[in-house]
Design a protein around this motif. Structure first.
Motif, PDB file in Angstrom:
ATOM      1  N   VAL A 149     -38.039 -28.279 -73.343  1.00 56.96           N
ATOM      2  CA  VAL A 149     -40.251 -27.482 -73.231  1.00 56.96           C
ATOM      3  C   VAL A 149     -40.008 -29.135 -71.826  1.00 56.96           C
ATOM      4  O   VAL A 149     -41.614 -28.420 -72.202  1.00 56.96           O
ATOM      5  CB  VAL A 149     -40.372 -27.892 -74.180  1.00 56.96           C
ATOM      6  CG1 VAL A 149     -39.843 -27.709 -75.476  1.00 56.96           C
ATOM      7  CG2 VAL A 149     -40.080 -29.042 -75.015  1.00 56.96           C
ATOM      8  N   GLY A 150     -40.020 -29.758 -71.603  1.00 55.35           N
ATOM      9  CA  GLY A 150     -40.269 -30.455 -70.238  1.00 55.35           C
ATOM     10  C   GLY A 150     -40.915 -31.397 -70.712  1.00 55.35           C
ATOM     11  O   GLY A 150     -40.835 -31.377 -71.866  1.00 55.35           O
ATOM     12  N   VAL A 151     -41.305 -32.950 -69.911  1.00 51.82           N
ATOM     13  CA  VAL A 151     -41.748 -33.293 -70.951  1.00 51.82           C
ATOM     14  C   VAL A 151     -43.547 -33.549 -71.382  1.00 51.82           C
ATOM     15  O   VAL A 151     -44.135 -33.398 -70.600  1.00 51.82           O
ATOM     16  CB  VAL A 151     -42.330 -34.947 -69.336  1.00 51.82           C
ATOM     17  CG1 VAL A 151     -43.244 -35.856 -70.133  1.00 51.82           C
ATOM     18  CG2 VAL A 151     -40.233 -35.334 -69.048  1.00 51.82           C
ATOM     19  N   ASN A 152     -43.458 -32.906 -72.411  1.00 54.02           N
ATOM     20  CA  ASN A 152     -44.809 -32.977 -73.328  1.00 54.02           C
ATOM     21  C   ASN A 152     -45.548 -34.440 -73.940  1.00 54.02           C
ATOM     22  O   ASN A 152     -44.398 -34.835 -74.567  1.00 54.02           O
ATOM     23  CB  ASN A 152     -44.186 -31.569 -74.514  1.00 54.02           C
ATOM     24  CG  ASN A 152     -46.062 -31.595 -75.158  1.00 54.02           C
ATOM     25  OD1 ASN A 152     -46.312 -31.964 -74.711  1.00 54.02           O
ATOM     26  ND2 ASN A 152     -45.341 -30.003 -75.641  1.00 54.02           N
ATOM     27  N   PRO A 153     -45.896 -34.471 -73.667  1.00 61.24           N
ATOM     28  CA  PRO A 153     -46.644 -35.727 -74.172  1.00 61.24           C
ATOM     29  C   PRO A 153     -46.596 -35.812 -76.315  1.00 61.24           C
ATOM     30  O   PRO A 153     -46.382 -37.024 -76.747  1.00 61.24           O
ATOM     31  CB  PRO A 153     -47.948 -36.584 -73.468  1.00 61.24           C
ATOM     32  CG  PRO A 153     -47.415 -35.897 -72.437  1.00 61.24           C
ATOM     33  CD  PRO A 153     -47.252 -34.641 -72.406  1.00 61.24           C
ATOM     34  N   TYR A 180     -37.271 -32.881 -74.407  1.00 59.37           N
ATOM     35  CA  TYR A 180     -37.358 -32.773 -72.845  1.00 59.37           C
ATOM     36  C   TYR A 180     -36.694 -32.128 -71.906  1.00 59.37           C
ATOM     37  O   TYR A 180     -37.484 -31.314 -71.185  1.00 59.37           O
ATOM     38  CB  TYR A 180     -37.728 -34.463 -72.438  1.00 59.37           C
ATOM     39  CG  TYR A 180     -39.000 -35.113 -72.200  1.00 59.37           C
ATOM     40  CD1 TYR A 180     -39.459 -34.508 -73.749  1.00 59.37           C
ATOM     41  CD2 TYR A 180     -38.713 -36.888 -72.148  1.00 59.37           C
ATOM     42  CE1 TYR A 180     -40.467 -35.717 -74.448  1.00 59.37           C
ATOM     43  CE2 TYR A 180     -39.680 -37.522 -72.481  1.00 59.37           C
ATOM     44  CZ  TYR A 180     -40.486 -36.976 -73.131  1.00 59.37           C
ATOM     45  OH  TYR A 180     -41.523 -37.876 -74.422  1.00 59.37           O
ATOM     46  N   PHE A 181     -35.423 -31.807 -72.186  1.00 60.46           N
ATOM     47  CA  PHE A 181     -34.468 -31.121 -71.554  1.00 60.46           C
ATOM     48  C   PHE A 181     -34.768 -29.652 -71.927  1.00 60.46           C
ATOM     49  O   PHE A 181     -34.128 -28.979 -70.280  1.00 60.46           O
ATOM     50  CB  PHE A 181     -32.921 -31.731 -71.842  1.00 60.46           C
ATOM     51  CG  PHE A 181     -32.677 -32.928 -71.775  1.00 60.46           C
ATOM     52  CD1 PHE A 181     -31.955 -33.779 -70.438  1.00 60.46           C
ATOM     53  CD2 PHE A 181     -32.962 -33.742 -72.684  1.00 60.46           C
ATOM     54  CE1 PHE A 181     -32.161 -34.811 -70.289  1.00 60.46           C
ATOM     55  CE2 PHE A 181     -32.325 -35.818 -72.557  1.00 60.46           C
ATOM     56  CZ  PHE A 181     -32.469 -35.491 -71.431  1.00 60.46           C
TER      57      PHE A 181
END
Length: 596
Positions: A207-211, A204-205
């Motif tokens: 690529v971001g919060v990707n489900p 997440y740190f």
């Protein structure tokens, strides 16, 4: 005077000795019954409770009063009134079991429910959060909170529950902590549980919060299938849950397809062609509607324009045909399993009706046969109870028979005091039979070869000159025909007609079955014959109902003592009972006492 005093003391001693002999005989009979049946309660008087000690005066001179009932008093005994401990205290004192039986422990089934709920959260919402714009920076903390709560449930399942599950090895149930832990670590389930908790969230740190990074959480599918098995084992109508589960499979396939359609529309551009989603209305509902029309292949969809749309539509059509064929097959199997008993019942009835029509059985008889089928099926859910238990081991059949029939059989006076194991063997020989209204259970003059126990309903005993007068009505729990089981010479004749008053469910015990059992219990056989003899005497039947000279009797009646001989014995008694006649009279008294 000396002679009169001597005779008086002799009479007192004689009466006392007779009283002692009588007491010893009664004691011997009680001990004998106790040896035959260990459950016979003792006739000894219970010890009298000692009087309570008086309360000790307090130093002030006043007697200490009882404490008010409102004080807290926690007692584990049943000797006094006590208040239940608060639920918080009981929760604090609760100790988690060191081993868990996965087959029978309801707490484990409840825990699996929470694990499956966490698994469903990941399976249903990861595609939604990936495809639809429902995950925003404003509500991101809510999504993450539930995500990590599900991860906590996964972790607790690995550390606490799975390492405590009992397992069978070499026919033994293993409850050792170390062995249970090693068995779980070697299993395939442990590997899948570790994979589903891979910490991909650290990406997440970058690529971001990707489900999609939480997609491995869906690998905990073994808990879902285990929950299905455990839940179906405790449900009385498991087929309802199977129908709901199959329907959920269909809804989930439509759910995934709707997410894929919105992703394809976003990839092509919302509203860019007539095939993609135009961006109006509720996006999830509109896409779900398109998925339903595609997978069911009912048509009416806009034609795809681009190569991507054509390939996507073809894949949807192929998937829809395959998925719906599988779902329809599963639903057919579920419904077929749920109605298997009903189908067997209908096939038996149809075959019987076909047979009766072929041989031109009268219509009244056919109607009674149909009524028997209908009532038997609706009252006990099957036509023959023995077919249900034939596959079970003998010990399990005995356990079921004890739970179902022991309370009824134990109330039969004829079998009270018999060996308990003999009663258990007899329970397995009971046969359930349904009688229709006005059916004859037995007729007067028939040779009795069965005993009947009323499980449900009523029967009427008919008698009188026309054998139609109701002598007595027997209800559930009553027994009749039990003396026929012990009569020698092939059975005794019935003395009255017994007719079913309404529908009646009866248990039948045949004489040959009881004889096979009594071979192994000679003491119980002697006791039963003795009780049957007393019951015959107490019945006090009229002369015309005792049967003809060919009727068998349990013991042949003894000839009465001649009146002249009785007068001679009485005369010797008035002269003091001395001489040979007096001694003979004393000997006859002893024989009579021994027979009683």
């Amino acid at each position: 005077r000396i002679g009169s005093a001597t005779s008086l003391s002799s009479a007192v001693i004689n009466s006392r000795l007779q009283e002692l002999v009588r007491l010893f005989k009664e004691r011997t009979e009680k001990v004998k019954e106790k040896l035959i049946d260990s459950d016979v309660t003792s006739d000894d008087e219970s010890p009298v409770a000692s009087p309570a000690a008086a309360p000790v005066p307090a130093p002030g001179g006043e007697v200490e009063r009882d404490k008010p009932s409102g004080d807290d008093h926690y007692c584990e005994m049943l000797c006094c009134t006590f208040k239940y401990r608060p639920w918080l205290d009981r929760l604090k004192s609760y100790q988690f079991p060191s081993s868990i039986d996965p087959l029978t422990n309801l707490m484990y089934v409840l825990w699996l429910f929470f694990v499956v709920m966490a698994w469903n959260w990941n399976c249903w919402l990861i595609p939604v959060r990936w495809a639809f714009p429902y995950q925003t920076p404003a509500n991101m903390h809510y999504w993450l909170l539930v995500d990590y709560l599900c991860d906590l449930i996964y972790l607790l399942d690995i550390l606490i529950f799975q390492t405590r599950l009992q397992f069978v090895q070499g026919g033994d149930i293993i409850t050792d902590k170390k062995a249970m832990k090693e068995n779980y670590l070697r299993s395939q389930r442990f590997k899948m549980d570790v994979l589903c908790l891979l910490p991909l969230d650290f990406f997440y740190f970058k690529v971001g919060v990707n489900p999609l990074l939480r997609l491995p959480r869906c690998l905990k599918y073994m808990a879902f299938f285990e929950f299905n098995i455990r839940l179906e084992a405790i449900l009385t109508k498991a087929y309802i849950y199977r129908v709901i589960r199959t329907t959920a499979y269909l809804l989930y396939s439509l759910h995934v397809n709707s997410c894929l359609y919105y992703w394809a529309s976003a990839y092509e551009g919302l509203g860019s062609t007539t095939w993609v989603y135009d961006g109006e209305g509720n996006s999830y509902i509109r896409c779900y509607y398109w998925a339903v029309k595609t997978l069911i292949t009912i048509g009416g969809l806009p034609d795809p324009k681009t190569l991507f749309e054509i390939v996507f539509q073809l894949l949807n059509y192929f998937t829809g045909v395959f998925a719906f064929s599988v779902m329809i097959g599963q639903m057919r199997d579920v419904v077929g399993a749920a109605t298997a008993g009903q189908t067997y019942y209908r096939s038996c009835m149809d075959s019987t009706i076909k047979y009766m029509n072929f041989y031109k059985i009268p219509r009244t008889v056919q109607n009674r046969v149909k009524t028997w089928y209908e009532y038997t099926w609706h009252s006990q859910g099957m036509l023959d109870e023995s077919e249900l238990l034939v596959q079970l081991p003998d010990k399990m059949r005995l356990d079921i028979a004890i739970d179902v029939n022991y309370n009824i059989v134990s109330r039969v006076p004829l079998f009270q005091g018999c060996d308990r194991q003999m009663i258990f063997d007899m329970l397995k020989r009971l046969r359930s039979v349904v009688y229709l209204p006005n059916d004859y259970v037995c007729k007067k003059g028939e040779i009795g070869r069965e005993m009947y126990i009323i499980q449900a309903g009523q029967v009427q005993v008919l008698g009188g000159p026309d054998s139609k007068s109701v002598l007595v009505t027997l209800k559930a729990g009553s027994v009749f025909g039990e003396i026929s089981l012990l009569a020698a010479g092939g059975g005794n004749r019935r003395t009255a007609n017994v007719v079913a008053h309404g529908f009646a469910n009866l248990f039948i015990l045949e004489k040959k079955d009881l004889n096979e059992i009594l071979v192994h219990y000679p003491e119980s056989q002697k006791l039963l014959r003795k009780k049957a003899k007393k019951m015959l005497k107490s019945n006090n039947k009229p002369e015309d109902e005792k049967g003809g000279p060919g009727d068998p009797l349990i013991l042949a009646p003894k000839a009465d003592t001649p009146k002249l001989f009785k007068a001679a014995l009485a005369a010797t008694g008035r002269t003091g009972g001395k001489g040979p006649l007096g001694r003979l009279r004393w000997r006859l008294k002893e024989l009579k006492a021994m027979q009683e």
